[in-house]
Design a protein around this motif. Structure first.
Motif, mmCIF file in Angstrom:
data_model
loop_
_atom_site.group_PDB
_atom_site.id
_atom_site.type_symbol
_atom_site.label_atom_id
_atom_site.label_comp_id
_atom_site.label_asym_id
_atom_site.label_seq_id
_atom_site.Cartn_x
_atom_site.Cartn_y
_atom_site.Cartn_z
ATOM 1 N N SER A 698 -6.110 -25.906 6.673
ATOM 2 C CA SER A 698 -5.215 -25.350 5.578
ATOM 3 C C SER A 698 -4.603 -24.049 5.977
ATOM 4 C CB SER A 698 -5.990 -25.050 4.338
ATOM 5 O OG SER A 698 -6.360 -26.389 3.691
ATOM 6 N N GLY A 699 -4.720 -23.649 7.316
ATOM 7 C CA GLY A 699 -4.227 -22.509 8.090
ATOM 8 C C GLY A 699 -5.004 -21.285 7.814
ATOM 9 N N SER A 700 -4.173 -20.174 7.542
ATOM 10 C CA SER A 700 -4.965 -18.922 7.474
ATOM 11 C C SER A 700 -4.280 -18.024 6.270
ATOM 12 C CB SER A 700 -4.846 -18.170 8.661
ATOM 13 O OG SER A 700 -3.244 -17.913 8.895
ATOM 14 N N LEU A 701 -5.211 -16.976 5.869
ATOM 15 C CA LEU A 701 -4.800 -16.291 4.604
ATOM 16 C C LEU A 701 -4.822 -14.752 5.042
ATOM 17 C CD1 LEU A 701 -3.511 -16.427 1.871
ATOM 18 C CD2 LEU A 701 -5.909 -16.100 1.168
ATOM 19 N N THR A 702 -3.751 -13.792 5.033
ATOM 20 C CA THR A 702 -4.021 -12.783 5.574
ATOM 21 C C THR A 702 -3.435 -11.576 4.594
ATOM 22 O OG1 THR A 702 -3.555 -13.380 7.901
ATOM 23 C CG2 THR A 702 -3.299 -11.095 7.601
ATOM 24 N N PRO A 703 -4.445 -10.925 3.852
ATOM 25 C CA PRO A 703 -4.116 -9.715 3.061
ATOM 26 C C PRO A 703 -3.824 -8.616 3.911
ATOM 27 C CG PRO A 703 -6.491 -10.103 2.842
ATOM 28 C CD PRO A 703 -5.947 -10.925 3.949
ATOM 29 N N ARG A 704 -2.916 -7.531 3.597
ATOM 30 C CA ARG A 704 -2.781 -6.398 4.238
ATOM 31 C C ARG A 704 -2.587 -5.337 3.173
ATOM 32 N NH1 ARG A 704 -1.530 -4.299 9.484
ATOM 33 N NH2 ARG A 704 -0.442 -2.222 9.227
ATOM 34 N N LEU A 705 -2.960 -4.067 3.539
ATOM 35 C CA LEU A 705 -2.603 -2.793 2.778
ATOM 36 C C LEU A 705 -2.213 -1.834 3.630
ATOM 37 C CD1 LEU A 705 -2.730 -1.548 -0.043
ATOM 38 C CD2 LEU A 705 -5.126 -0.736 0.476
ATOM 39 N N ASP A 706 -0.955 -1.188 3.273
ATOM 40 C CA ASP A 706 -0.723 0.198 3.994
ATOM 41 C C ASP A 706 -0.488 1.331 3.083
ATOM 42 O OD1 ASP A 706 0.340 -0.880 6.891
ATOM 43 O OD2 ASP A 706 1.050 -2.243 5.757
ATOM 44 N N ALA A 707 -0.815 2.419 3.515
ATOM 45 C CA ALA A 707 -0.507 3.815 2.652
ATOM 46 C C ALA A 707 -0.086 4.555 3.824
ATOM 47 C CB ALA A 707 -1.799 4.228 2.218
ATOM 48 N N SER A 708 0.716 5.582 3.117
ATOM 49 C CA SER A 708 1.265 6.782 4.045
ATOM 50 C C SER A 708 1.470 8.064 3.288
ATOM 51 C CB SER A 708 2.843 6.285 4.511
ATOM 52 O OG SER A 708 3.528 6.013 3.627
ATOM 53 N N PHE A 709 1.501 8.913 3.975
ATOM 54 C CA PHE A 709 1.235 10.311 3.094
ATOM 55 C C PHE A 709 2.205 11.201 3.828
ATOM 56 C CE2 PHE A 709 0.009 14.888 3.005
ATOM 57 C CZ PHE A 709 -0.146 15.254 1.914
ATOM 58 N N THR A 710 3.014 11.769 2.954
ATOM 59 C CA THR A 710 4.043 13.008 3.547
ATOM 60 C C THR A 710 3.661 14.078 2.731
ATOM 61 O OG1 THR A 710 5.765 11.269 4.175
ATOM 62 C CG2 THR A 710 6.433 13.653 3.953
ATOM 63 N N GLY A 711 3.209 15.163 3.313
ATOM 64 C CA GLY A 711 2.970 16.402 2.991
ATOM 65 C C GLY A 711 4.319 17.036 2.187
ATOM 66 N N LYS A 712 4.309 18.056 1.526
ATOM 67 C CA LYS A 712 5.299 18.822 1.066
ATOM 68 C C LYS A 712 6.215 19.260 1.982
ATOM 69 C CE LYS A 712 3.454 23.819 0.654
ATOM 70 N NZ LYS A 712 3.226 24.776 -0.533
ATOM 71 N N THR A 713 7.475 19.246 1.560
ATOM 72 C CA THR A 713 8.602 19.368 2.596
ATOM 73 C C THR A 713 9.628 20.305 2.125
ATOM 74 O OG1 THR A 713 8.390 17.071 3.259
ATOM 75 C CG2 THR A 713 10.300 18.046 4.037
#
Length: 793
Positions: A698-713
């Motif tokens: 049946s193939g493959s299943l790939t979950p992915r989670l990304d997060a990015s933080f930018t400090g006060k500018t």
């Protein structure tokens, strides 16, 4: 609108080289043979981290063998993160800021690396970060929001690139490398549907024309509705005390338009001649078209002493008008001007339109087993038209509007002679030449500067610039494991800017007429150098130390208020001496990769705006820049990739950046103080994790989670003083779930961007606050979803 169908006839047409879709507006092709520049090593197994090949030092090297701070992202990781345009790369790159600019700057990309860059599109100024597509320098910020279509990889080089690129770059360089035509018949098509009627269509096809002659065609079409409602103030408040009437009905109630729209298309084709190892030449042509509403922006500050608080519409709406209602001149006023046009009323467009095309040739010619010549020739031109509402209110009494029409063409030629002397020395000698022409037409209505006088003018300014350079880099390996690198670059630059200042009716401007016909010039030269030593302690550990220089070219004052500011306002280059030490590691049988670097930048002659132009012989409002500051920038960067078990991948980065001014010219006034931070944000981090679960047949299943933080500018200090204001820190999370069939030629993905619906403002326009009491700011995209179907053939 471009339409596609997935029939056999279309697939045959794609293989024949006829593409109905539209594509990446990028310039030429890779210099290195495609098989050598593959994103992964042939021996890379399922349990090890992929090895990306880069060309940052004019030759093919594994990224872990290159003694530079490089974030290299291959096409697979771009796809897994769902990154589709260049501005998204900054989320994962340490100390990199890429921001699609707001309505006042049209379709341009503001870029800085390690706190050094440039955000003003005007051709009088030079970019602080070098942008390259297939080794061709892209000379302006305008049109720099490249679509990441059909790419092999992206390289983000941090730190000055004074000797290692075709053009000088003080902050760093961002290089896009597209997939080259190869000796196979293949193709792909991606379809996306999502929030706000998002419709994306991408396709590419590679085909063999003859033995040693290959072609590739790729295309993209993207459309998505905006997310900031532009409302008719007179319609929403029909009995307002300002006397602002409703505009003619649009058939949408009080809704005029939606800002933040996406509407982009293009086509790209490449032809590669590679009959033998001795000749590899690729010719590339492209065309891009964009026509969308202006950036998603809202009024965020309204001084109640100057404007009505009711002009603050809300988080995702604005009363910005782009329309000048009828207004007669004050009784008895003798100042000449285009009163009829004000009396009758007129509209500025709330749209941005961009058309551009380019052609290039990139060839490598092997002279012997140890010597080759590479030639990179390119021509590009574009035109961009856009309108602005600088006060971002419907108030006719503080009118600030503009129309802009920027035409640009650019030619460049680069030659490199690469050689090898025994097993000990490699070298590259080269030359670079570029010639660019711009014509910047603008129609500005800024009578908020002098209420009642209707301060208006037409500009139609030709800007000419050229750059000439000679460079050389030598790599010496005196003992096993140790490499010494030295580089020099000499650059000579010229720029001239002729100002045209007329009334709307073509007569000389009453207010700025002294500028009409004045030409400001800049001429300068610069010698840059770089020294580096790297030592491989083991197959797992490489350490390096480097010191080098870079500069951002000088220029002329782009927005003077009188002839003295123009003629005396030219400025020289800003410069940096950068010191860096780093270590690159591949540990636990290449299951853990950690790259750590620290740097100090001695930053001098920073180009800053002045608050007074008395030193230039002008008592008018000051619009000049000068070399007016210096300071030190320090930082640390860590990038990590890990594959602890088969199928599980982690990537992350964290960066810290700080700096202090040690000198600021008093002419800058209180816009910058010695106590201010020279760079922000201090902290940035990103993290991504995915797991590929095999499903058998049946193939493959790939979950992915990304997060990015930018400090006060820092958002800067308002004209007139007060404390520095900041954009608040924010964290953006994205999620994606992908199913692939067993042959891996079909995939379906569900994605959610800005998963937690974070509200944030990445940029603001406050240039007219002292006059109007208003500030408007960009609004980041709210949470949105999308479904992607991809097919390879």
């Amino acid at each position: 609108m471009i339409r596609f169908t997935t029939t056999r006839r279309v697939r045959r047409a794609l293989f024949a080289g006829v593409s109905a879709c539209a594509a990446l507006a990028a310039t030429p092709a890779l210099a290195a043979p495609a098989e050598e520049a593959s994103a992964t090593d042939a021996d890379t197994g399922n349990n090890t981290i992929q090895e990306i090949i880069v060309t940052a030092q004019f030759r093919n090297q594994k990224v872990q063998d290159t003694p530079l701070s490089i974030t290299a992202v291959d096409s697979a990781l771009l796809t897994s993160r769902n990154q589709t345009d260049l501005s998204q790369i900054a989320a994962q790159a340490p100390n990199v800021t890429l921001n699609a600019m707001g309505g006042a700057y049209g379709s341009s990309l503001g870029a800085s690396i390690r706190g050094i860059g440039q955000f003003d599109f005007n051709p009088a100024y030079e970019p602080g970060v070098g942008m390259y597509v297939d080794d061709v320098y892209y000379a302006t910020l305008t049109g720099g929001i490249f679509d990441l279509l059909d790419l092999d990889r992206v390289e983000v080089l941090r730190g000055p690139q004074g000797t290692l690129t075709g053009r000088n770059a003080i902050g760093g360089a961002i290089k896009l490398f597209s997939k080259k035509p190869t000796d196979s018949n293949s193709g792909s098509i991606d379809l996306v549907y999502g929030s706000r009627q998002r419709t994306d269509l991408r396709a590419s096809a590679n085909f063999v024309l003859a033995d040693g002659l290959y072609g590739r065609v790729s295309g993209v079409y993207k459309h998505q509705n905006g997310y900031v409602d532009q409302l008719d103030y007179g319609c929403v408040y029909p009995n307002n005390t300002q006397g602002i009437g409703a505009r003619p009905s649009t058939g949408q109630g009080c809704l005029i338009d939606k800002l933040g729209e996406k509407n982009y298309a293009g086509v790209r084709a490449a032809l590669r001649y590679n009959p033998s190892d001795s000749v590899d030449y690729t010719v590339t042509g492209d065309y891009t078209y964009e026509n969308r509403t202006n950036a998603a922006e809202v009024l965020t500050t309204a001084d109640p002493t100057k404007v009505s608080p009711t002009y603050l519409c809300g988080r995702f709406c604005t009363f910005a008008n782009f329309y000048a209602a009828g207004n007669t001149p004050p009784p008895g006023l003798s100042i000449p001007g285009p009163w009829g046009q004000v009396k009758d009323g007129y509209s500025m467009p709330n749209h941005t339109k961009f058309t551009g095309w380019g052609v290039s040739g990139n060839g490598t010619f092997k002279l012997s087993d140890t010597f080759n010549i590479q030639s990179i020739t390119a021509y590009r031109e574009y035109r961009q038209e856009w309108g602005t509402d600088d006060d971002f209110t419907p108030d006719k009494n503080i009118l600030g509007q503009g129309f802009n029409d920027l035409k640009f063409w650019f030619f460049s030629q680069e030659l490199r002679f690469n050689g090898k002397i025994g097993d000990m020395i490699d070298f590259t000698l080269g030359g670079f030449y570029s010639d660019q022409r711009s014509t910047y037409f603008t129609r500005q209505d800024i009578h908020y500067i002098a209420p009642g006088l209707n301060f208006q003018f037409l500009g139609n300014d030709p800007v000419n610039a050229n750059s000439k350079a000679a460079f050389g880099t030598v790599f010496v390996r005196p003992i096993e494991g140790l490499t010494l690198t030295g580089g020099l670059r000499y650059t000579k630059e010229h720029k001239d800017y002729t100002f045209v200042r007329k009334n709307f009716d073509g007569t000389p401007s009453y207010f700025l007429g002294a500028l009409d016909g004045v030409t400001a010039k800049y001429d300068g030269d610069r010698l840059d150098w770089r020294l580096s030593a790297d030592y491989r302690f083991s197959p797992e550990v490489l350490a390096y130390v480097t010191v080098g220089t870079g500069f951002k070219g000088g220029g002329v004052t782009a927005r003077p208020f009188d002839a003295a500011q123009a003629l005396n306002g030219s400025f020289g280059p800003e410069t940096v001496v950068a010191y860096e030490v780093g270590v690159k590691t591949d540990l636990f049988d290449r299951r853990l990769r950690m790259n750590l670097s620290g740097f100090i930048n001695d930053y001098k002659d920073v180009q800053l705006p002045l608050i007074t132009c008395a030193s230039l012989g002008s008592n008018a409002p000051c619009g000049a820049r000068q070399n007016a500051g210096s300071g030190k920038i320090k930082g640390v960067e860590l990038e990590v990739n890990a594959r602890p078990v088969e199928g599980l991948d982690f990537d992350g980065s964290v960066s810290y950046l700080t700096g202090d001014w040690n000198k600021i010219d008093p002419r800058v006034g209180n816009a910058y103080l010695l106590s201010d931070p020279i760079v922000t944000p201090k902290w940035k981090w990103s993290a991504g994790v995915q797991y590929r679960a095999e499903l058998g047949n049946s193939g493959s299943l790939t979950p992915r989670l990304d997060a990015s933080f930018t400090g006060k500018t820092s958002a800067g200090r308002l004209v007139g003083g007060g404390p520095i204001q900041y954009f608040q820190s924010y964290t953006i999370a994205n999620a994606r779930l992908t199913w692939r069939n067993k042959p891996e030629d079909l995939s379906v993905s569900l994605e959610v961007q800005n998963l937690f619906d974070k509200y944030y403002n990445p940029y603001r326009f406050a240039a007219v606050y002292a006059f109007t009491g208003t500030i408007y700011s960009q609004v980041g995209k709210p949470r949105e979803w999308g479904i992607t179907v991809s097919k390879k053939f």
